[in-house]
Design an enzyme around this catalytic site. Structure first.
Site, short mmCIF file in Angstrom:
data_model
loop_
_atom_site.label_atom_id
_atom_site.label_comp_id
_atom_site.label_asym_id
_atom_site.label_seq_id
_atom_site.Cartn_x
_atom_site.Cartn_y
_atom_site.Cartn_z
N CYS A 1 -14.02 -22.65 19.08
CA CYS A 1 -13.21 -22.91 17.64
C CYS A 1 -12.14 -23.89 18.04
O CYS A 1 -11.82 -24.10 19.08
CB CYS A 1 -12.45 -21.34 17.56
SG CYS A 1 -11.09 -21.52 16.35
N ASP B 1 0.99 -1.12 0.04
CA ASP B 1 0.09 -0.06 -0.01
C ASP B 1 0.89 1.32 0.10
O ASP B 1 2.07 1.06 0.62
CB ASP B 1 -0.70 -0.10 1.16
CG ASP B 1 -1.93 1.12 1.38
OD1 ASP B 1 -2.10 1.81 0.32
OD2 ASP B 1 -2.44 1.24 2.15
N ASP C 1 -2.83 7.56 -3.70
CA ASP C 1 -4.08 7.95 -3.60
C ASP C 1 -4.51 8.96 -2.64
O ASP C 1 -3.83 9.33 -1.85
CB ASP C 1 -5.12 6.85 -3.93
CG ASP C 1 -5.18 6.10 -2.75
OD1 ASP C 1 -4.16 6.02 -2.00
OD2 ASP C 1 -6.13 5.78 -2.30
N CYS D 1 -6.99 -22.24 20.13
CA CYS D 1 -8.11 -22.48 20.98
C CYS D 1 -8.26 -24.21 21.51
O CYS D 1 -8.83 -24.46 22.56
CB CYS D 1 -9.57 -22.23 20.33
SG CYS D 1 -9.55 -20.50 19.90
ZN LIG Z 1 -9.32 -20.41 17.66
#
Ligand SMILES: [Zn+2]
Length: 495
Positions: free
Chosen positions: A270, A85, A120, A275
């Site tokens: 999750c 960018d 831009d 997790c």
């Molecule tokens: Zn996770």
């Protein structure tokens, strides 16, 4: 170069070929912060991202001349696709930075960016006059950039205009005339932060309607898992965001539907490696930096999952069903689905009527009736289709559709919820048979069916067809269709 492999709604599966390698779209570019990156680029690659984006201006601040002598791929130790960018967003944040288009583009060329954004003037959430100014200045920059482009880099031209759709239209129409490789919709971050998906949908649809369909379109700053499938359904091919890291810094845990505060969670829902290994409590007790790093990784897994679910839905021809499903996740998503249905015509320009290897459709509620493919099919039946035989029988579709049968001298047309009417000869042709729904159907769906049957009968009668309707006392919607047919003075065989 961009190769489109598959269409679904206005969305597509494709490949952007860069000088370094391929990007499979829809793709997410994790934003790498050259100053304070906690998740290593190697880890990001292991999560499954083959492309990253970083800020040219901040990279220069961090690495200096080394970027030019060694190249950005070597400095970051990443040999896949790197997008840069220009740093224009910093201009928005810190006011004017003294850099010319030529300096910025030459720098991006020199460090070896695969995909580079020109300098831009981002719009942000400003008043119309300022938004107009950013459109005009970006266009002026674009004309200048055309002369400075090289052939090796893929050059990105941002579309400006903020939430002002007439400005987006002007920006897109002018941009479409210029030979850029990728277009990007600028500054939606402010609206995403407010979960204003509806605004984003309008912005995307307006821009896409003017941009050449064969060019990839990027959505800047979109890092919410819920926005990907909606944006992709309108033909957004790439996304980038630092949300995974910014949320983590703030102890925010991404889910498929939004974010939760880590301290509010008792369980992780999750299955990502983070997790699976830790509990929310263990993360809370960790050193802040390590917690932030692990949360960032989890957030990236959630993003990856949403992108993959979107791709799979495109592949299976089930993108609309997927949108209906996730529209239940939060009210803003439902609002997004409703806004999307404003653009059915635009979507159906690209939506294939048939898919090579589709999965059956699953219907739950009236939102399934808004499915552009279903609307397309019904419009075809009501406006184009004419039975070969002058005698027509409307019959309830059998439970097991293998028992669908034709009749000599009479055209059999089956009626069924959601799809409406299915002439026997196209039974089994996608999407007319591979679908499932649950009884009883919602009242709106029944009304839709009866309405379609009514319109069809009136048309057939006008054209002089001889119609019989088969109806059953034992089935509520078949019964109601029988009654409707009697009102229209059509012969009904009751069963
Ligand atoms: Zn996770």
């Amino acid at each position: 170069m961009f190769i489109i492999k598959e269409f679904e709604l206005e969305g597509r599966l494709g490949v952007i070929k860069t000088k370094r390698g391929k990007v499979e779209t829809p793709a997410f570019f994790p934003v790498i912060d050259p100053l304070k990156q906690l998740v290593s680029i190697k880890e990001i690659e292991e999560i499954g991202f083959d492309q990253i984006i970083t800020n040219a201006y901040l990279s220069y601040k961090r690495f200096g001349e080394k970027l030019i002598s060694e190249g950005i791929h070597n400095v970051l130790n990443f040999d896949k696709v790197i997008m840069t960018d220009s740093g224009a967003y910093q201009i928005l944040e810190y006011g004017n930075i003294d850099a010319s288009q030529e300096t910025v583009m030459n720098f991006e060329k020199a460090i070896g960016s695969d995909i580079a954004v020109i300098l831009d003037k981002p719009t942000g959430d400003v008043n119309k006059l300022d938004a107009e100014k950013s459109v005009e200045e970006t266009l002026k920059n674009a004309y200048e950039a055309v002369k400075l482009k090289d052939d090796k880099t893929l050059w990105v031209l941002p579309i400006q205009g903020g939430r002002y759709l007439d400005l987006i239209k002007r920006s897109s129409e002018e941009s479409a005339k210029l030979p850029f490789d990728i277009f990007a919709i600028g500054s939606p971050t402010v609206f995403l932060e407010k979960y204003s998906y509806k605004t984003i949908i309008d912005m995307i649809a307006t821009a896409k309607n003017c941009l050449p369909p064969e060019k990839p379109v990027h959505l800047f700053g979109a890092g919410h898992p819920l926005i990907f499938p909606f944006a992709a359904s309108l033909g957004i091919d790439a996304f980038d965001s630092a949300s995974y890291a910014l949320y983590a810094r703030d102890n925010r845990y991404m889910t498929d539907y939004g974010t939760e505060r880590l301290e509010d969670l008792d369980y992780f829902t999750c299955n990502c490696p983070v997790c699976s290994k830790y509990t929310p409590k263990e993360l809370m007790e960790m050193d802040k930096k390590e917690r932030e790093r692990l949360l960032s990784m989890h957030n990236l897994y959630v993003i990856k999952r949403s992108i993959n679910r979107t791709k799979q839905a495109i592949k299976e021809g089930r993108l609309w069903e997927f949108l209906v499903e996730i529209s239940r996740y939060r009210p803003e998503a439902y609002e997004a689905l409703r806004s999307l249905s404003k653009y059915i015509k635009q979507i159906n320009k690209y939506n294939p009527r048939y898919k090579g290897n589709p999965r059956g459709l699953r219907f739950y509620n009236e939102e399934n009736l808004w499915n552009p493919r279903i609307i397309n099919y019904k419009t075809w039946i009501l406006t184009k289709y004419l039975p070969d035989e002058k005698k027509v029988i409307l019959r309830q579709i059998p439970k097991d559709t293998r028992y669908c049968m034709g009749e000599d001298g009479r055209e059999v047309i089956y009626y069924t919820p959601y799809i409406g009417l299915i002439p026997y000869e196209i039974c089994g042709v996608y999407p007319t048979i591979q679908f499932h729904y649950y009884d009883p159907i919602p009242i709106q769906v029944e009304r839709d069916l009866i309405n379609m049957v009514r319109v069809f009968i009136i048309k057939m009668k006008k054209l002089g067809y001889d119609i019989i309707v088969e109806a059953s006392y034992n089935n509520y919607y078949s019964h109601d269709i029988g009654k409707e047919a009697e009102r229209l003075k059509v012969k009904v065989n009751w069963k």
